[in-house]
Motif scaffolding. Structure first.
Motif: not given
Length: 261
Positions: A40-41, A57-61, A67-68, A73-74
């Motif tokens: 995510g970063l 995007t994958d969720v668990e990374m 999710a983060t 972004l939101r």
């Protein structure tokens, strides 16, 4: 006035190289541009410097999960309407609804489905001002030697046709991914065995979740079915029955030839 067609620029985020390559191959075949990020970063840095029509995007990374990334972004008005598609090996409608509540635009389940990704592009990338990706033209199957085709057809525990379909018939890429999968499988097997010795159930679950996505995507159907079974997560029965991936390395030079599992 005729509106010029645009090629939607997409971002595909996943910490697993196998999933990245498959996702990018599908998006390219669907007529989109495809950038990739490992977490995510990395994705956040790219999104802040480039315009994307849609993010998968994958969720668990590690480093930063999906999710983060979505929450950050939101929280920024510039990205409030950016389509963010969660790609995950979830198994229930409740889990899917939970992801939507976290700000994801939609959810695609692993293993990847070409038609589902096409639908996501057409439905959501258009909302961000981009023209939908054109329907893909049939791509010629990549020809390879008879020996490798024969070997692939007899891989126990695999649906080779499903695996090839997910890489749009790119046989050299699929063979490369099988070698990557063999390495990932051996590493995950060692991690799970060590975690069992420590009674570390969270680590076992993390390894199993990672394998769900990549095993389904390469067509390792027997292992994927086993991983999707809830009984597999019992700490005292969590033992991988590893499928054999014993291929001759053709067209992929390496300083050493890996031994069959």
């Amino acid at each position: 006035m005729h509106q010029p067609e645009h090629t939607p620029r997409t971002l595909f985020v996943d910490d697993e190289s196998i999933n990245q390559q498959i996702g990018a191959e599908i998006l390219l075949a669907l007529g989109a541009e495809a950038d990739t990020a490992d977490n995510g970063l990395q994705a956040l840095r790219l999104i802040r410097t480039r315009h994307y029509a849609i993010v998968f995007t994958d969720v668990e990374m590690p480093v930063m999960d999906g999710a983060t990334l979505t929450h950050i972004l939101r929280s920024d008005s510039r990205y409030g309407e950016l389509p963010i598609i969660a790609c995950t090996a979830i198994s229930s409608p409740e889990e899917e609804e939970a992801l939507l509540q976290k700000g994801f635009t939609a959810v695609l389940r692993k293993p990847f489905d070409v038609q589902a990704m096409q639908t996501a592009l057409n439905r959501h990338a258009t909302l961000s001002g981009e023209a939908p990706a054109p329907s893909p033209e049939p791509r010629p199957r990549v020809e390879a030697g008879h020996a490798i085709r024969e070997e692939l057809e007899h891989l126990p525990g695999f649906s080779v046709r499903q695996g090839l379909d997910r890489v749009m018939g790119n046989l050299p890429l699929y063979v490369s991914l099988l070698f990557d999968f063999r390495r990932e499988l051996a590493e995950a097997d060692a991690e799970i065995r060590q975690a069992r010795l420590r009674d570390d159930m969270p680590s076992i679950r993390a390894s199993v979740h990672k394998l769900k996505g990549i095993s389904g995507n390469v067509g390792a159907t027997d292992l994927y079915t086993q991983l999707m079974s809830a009984t597999f997560l019992t700490p005292y029965t969590a033992t991988l029955q590893r499928p054999r991936v014993s291929l001759r390395r053709q067209g992929r030079p390496s300083p050493r030839t890996p031994k069959p599992l």
